[in-house]
Design an enzyme around this catalytic site. Structure first.
Site, PDB file in Angstrom:
ATOM      1  N   ARG A 256      -0.637  -8.722  13.876  1.00  0.00           N
ATOM      2  CA  ARG A 256      -1.196  -7.763  12.915  1.00  0.00           C
ATOM      3  C   ARG A 256      -1.981  -8.473  11.821  1.00  0.00           C
ATOM      4  NH1 ARG A 256       3.884  -4.987  11.023  1.00  0.00           N
ATOM      5  NH2 ARG A 256       2.568  -3.723   9.688  1.00  0.00           N
TER       6      ARG A 256
ATOM      7  N   ARG B 229      11.480  -6.352   4.972  1.00  0.00           N
ATOM      8  CA  ARG B 229      11.306  -4.937   5.320  1.00  0.00           C
ATOM      9  C   ARG B 229      11.888  -4.648   6.701  1.00  0.00           C
ATOM     10  NH1 ARG B 229       5.322  -2.403   5.301  1.00  0.00           N
ATOM     11  NH2 ARG B 229       5.148  -3.176   7.410  1.00  0.00           N
TER      12      ARG B 229
ATOM     13  N   ARG C  95      11.312  -1.702  12.071  1.00  0.00           N
ATOM     14  CA  ARG C  95      10.041  -1.465  12.767  1.00  0.00           C
ATOM     15  C   ARG C  95       9.761  -2.589  13.754  1.00  0.00           C
ATOM     16  NH1 ARG C  95       5.157   0.049   8.737  1.00  0.00           N
ATOM     17  NH2 ARG C  95       3.991  -1.005  10.374  1.00  0.00           N
TER      18      ARG C  95
ATOM     19  N   LYS D 187       0.831  -1.210   0.000  1.00  0.00           N
ATOM     20  CA  LYS D 187       0.000   0.000   0.000  1.00  0.00           C
ATOM     21  C   LYS D 187       0.864   1.258   0.000  1.00  0.00           C
ATOM     22  CE  LYS D 187      -2.331  -0.991   3.837  1.00  0.00           C
ATOM     23  NZ  LYS D 187      -1.687  -2.266   4.248  1.00  0.00           N
TER      24      LYS D 187
ATOM     25  N   ARG E 109      -9.816   0.388   8.827  1.00  0.00           N
ATOM     26  CA  ARG E 109      -9.401  -0.964   9.187  1.00  0.00           C
ATOM     27  C   ARG E 109     -10.497  -1.706   9.957  1.00  0.00           C
ATOM     28  NH1 ARG E 109      -3.506   0.259   9.129  1.00  0.00           N
ATOM     29  NH2 ARG E 109      -2.303  -1.647   9.408  1.00  0.00           N
TER      30      ARG E 109
END
Ligand code: AMP
Length: 189
Positions: free
Chosen positions: A145, A128, A134, A14, A89
């Site tokens: 998640r 990532r 992160r 996204k 969401r």
């Protein structure tokens, strides 16, 4: 105004596609994840309120997220349109967004969902994390998640499908190929 929701699970692409879309269509990019991260970095009151929730991979409560989103839209009143990335969401967020846009004489133009299987998502986010570091990309938090996505967020799809606004795009492949599939749909709006 062109108001798009770019929908998909964590790691669907996204953020990457939003960057390309805002350039092509001159839209304002609203990523609730990015806004939360900026608050955490700047140690604002909101940042302190949400940092633990986000670090654990849980969703931030709707009331907090919706208020932040509305503020962001109001602050960009000159925008030609928006790309909503990572919002809504939950169905409650989708309803609140519709109600808010109606109150300012606007509407969601369309929703494009990036379709990526769970195995590919897990691989992409592992990569990532090496770069971004992160905390919520760590394997156990990512699991949470993805669970949140399948428990709460997936229900947003039928909400927009009923409104005849949903289009799905294969989110696996070259970035530019996926971008072309997105623009093919968006150009029709
Ligand atoms: P993202 O960068 O979109 O993956 O978002 C990172 C984290 O921010 C999520 O795992 C949630 O904890 C929080 N978050 C972002 N957007 C929302 C939202 N619309 N509703 C609730 N929590 C959100």
């Amino acid at each position: 105004m062109l108001n798009l929701v770019l929908f998909g699970p964590p790691g669907a692409g996204k953020g990457t596609q939003s960057e390309k879309l805002i350039e092509k269509y001159q839209l304002v990019h609203i990523s609730t994840g990015d806004i939360f991260r900026a608050h955490i970095k700047n140690q604002t009151e909101l940042g302190q309120q949400v940092s633990q929730i986000i670090a654990e991979g849980n969703l931030v409560p709707d009331s907090i997220t919706i208020a932040m989103l509305e503020k962001e839209i109001k602050e960009n009143s000159e925008a030609k349109g928006f790309i909503f990335d990572g919002f809504p969401r939950t169905v409650a967020q989708a309803e609140a967004l519709d109600a808010f846009l109606t109150s300012i004489g606007q509407r969601i133009t369309g929703v494009v969902a990036l379709d990526v299987n769970e195995e590919e998502l897990t691989q992409r986010i592992a990569k990532r994390q090496e770069i971004s570091g992160r905390a919520d990309d760590a394997a156990d938090k990512l699991k949470k998640r993805i669970e949140e996505y399948f428990n709460k967020t997936i229900h947003v799809l039928p909400y927009y499908e009923k409104q005849g606004k949903l289009a799905k795009v294969d989110g696996i492949g070259e970035i530019d190929t996926i971008f072309q599939s997105l623009t093919y749909i968006i150009d029709k709006y």
